[in-house]
Design an enzyme around this catalytic site. Structure first.
Site, PDB file in Angstrom:
ATOM      1  CE  LYS A 159       4.966  -1.408  -5.325  1.00  0.00           C
ATOM      2  NZ  LYS A 159       4.406  -0.418  -4.401  1.00  0.00           N
ATOM      3  CG  ASP A 171       5.698   1.970  -1.865  1.00  0.00           C
ATOM      4  OD1 ASP A 171       5.699   2.855  -2.742  1.00  0.00           O
ATOM      5  OD2 ASP A 171       5.667   0.757  -2.132  1.00  0.00           O
TER       6      ASP A 171
END
Ligand code: ATR
Length: 280
Positions: free
Chosen positions: A69, A106
């Site tokens: 990420k 997220d």
């Protein structure tokens, strides 16, 4: 002649157990969108070359999972504000001009799941987060954006909690404490300690659950997680694991790519580990 469908994938290491292909196939079916979504394994250190080859070959977008990420945030040409704040990207979208937008869905995935399935609106709530890893960086800006009154980060290594609190101090009321000293009075307790994945539970004091309305574990499993078993033992009735968050973050990625927001409830019910449909 029909154009071939846009291609998407989830890139990670490992990626073979990712449920993202099933989730996006369900979204595509539900919304009538034609697309291909695959798994894209990349060796550690090979994020950039693997992603570059995917996009050079016409790929339209990637979901990015562990451990890439941060690499994806560095690789994107532009970042959304929430991705920049998190320093992490879980969604890459190729624009018409060929540049890559990096987003992080997220946090919004967690907030949607908390509000829908735990049925606790975030606004005005006092939230305790256990853990101070990469996942927490992704969710804190969104919890505060949705009006959390205060967020406390409790972590084994207090200095890591303090760093996150400092980085996000301009966004709202963020406190920190040691895992063993987290004071009571939190409306919602969220577990973001990755130890739960391995079936362990850190030593927590039941005092942290005094006045708590609901508990959320950011990981999920076929069986209730150790954290959710622990909160159940201490009388917390509203409990939820992270499977809904996975589907909600995917829905937001789908929205970024396709401009259509899928309905998540039926996909969560159909694909949840241990669900009848998955077993049949
Ligand atoms: P993620 O991306 O899932 O957030 P991470 O960045 O590796 O993963 O962070 C893991 C988190 O779980 C950290 O907060 C870590 O605490 P430390 O910062 O003290 O390392 C926490 N963690 C992992 N194992 C733990 C354990 N056995 N007890 C308490 N906390 C633990």
């Amino acid at each position: 002649m029909n154009a071939s469908p846009d291609r998407y994938a989830v890139i990670g290491h490992p990626v073979d157990h990712s449920k993202s292909p099933e989730i996006h196939a369900a979204f595509a079916h539900q919304t009538g969108q034609k697309l291909i979504y695959e798994r894209l394994p990349a060796a550690p250190g090979a994020f950039k070359t693997t992603a570059a080859a995917f996009f050079a070959d016409g790929g339209a977008g990637l979901n990015v999972t562990l451990p890439f990420k941060g690499d994806a945030a560095a690789y994107a040409n532009r970042l959304t504000d929430r991705a920049r704040r998190a320093g992490a990207v879980n969604t890459l979208a190729r624009g018409d001009d060929g540049t890559l937008l990096g987003d992080n869905t997220d946090g919004i995935g967690l907030v949607r799941d908390l509000e829908h399935r735990l049925d606790i609106p975030i606004a005005g709530r006092r939230i305790l987060i256990l853990g101070a890893g990469g996942a927490v960086r992704g969710v804190i800006p969104v919890l505060l954006e949705y009006g959390a009154d205060a967020v406390c980060i409790a972590n084994r290594t207090l200095s890591k909690a303090d760093t996150i609190a400092r980085d996000f101090a301009d966004l709202g009321n963020i406190q920190t404490c040691a895992l063993t000293t987290s004071a009571n009075g939190w409306d919602i307790v969220i577990n973001a300690i990755s130890a739960g994945l391995a079936g362990e539970m850190p030593n927590l004091s039941p005092a942290i659950l005094e006045n708590t309305h609901g508990a959320y574990d950011m990981v999920y499993a076929d069986q209730p997680t150790p954290f959710l078993r622990w909160v159940a033992d201490h009388g917390i009735e509203r409990r939820c694991d992270g499977f809904g968050m996975l589907v909600e973050q995917a829905a937001e990625s789908f929205m970024v790519w396709r401009g259509v927001r899928p309905q998540t409830a039926e996909v969560i019910a159909a694909l949840r580990p241990g669900s009848d449909r998955q077993r049949s």
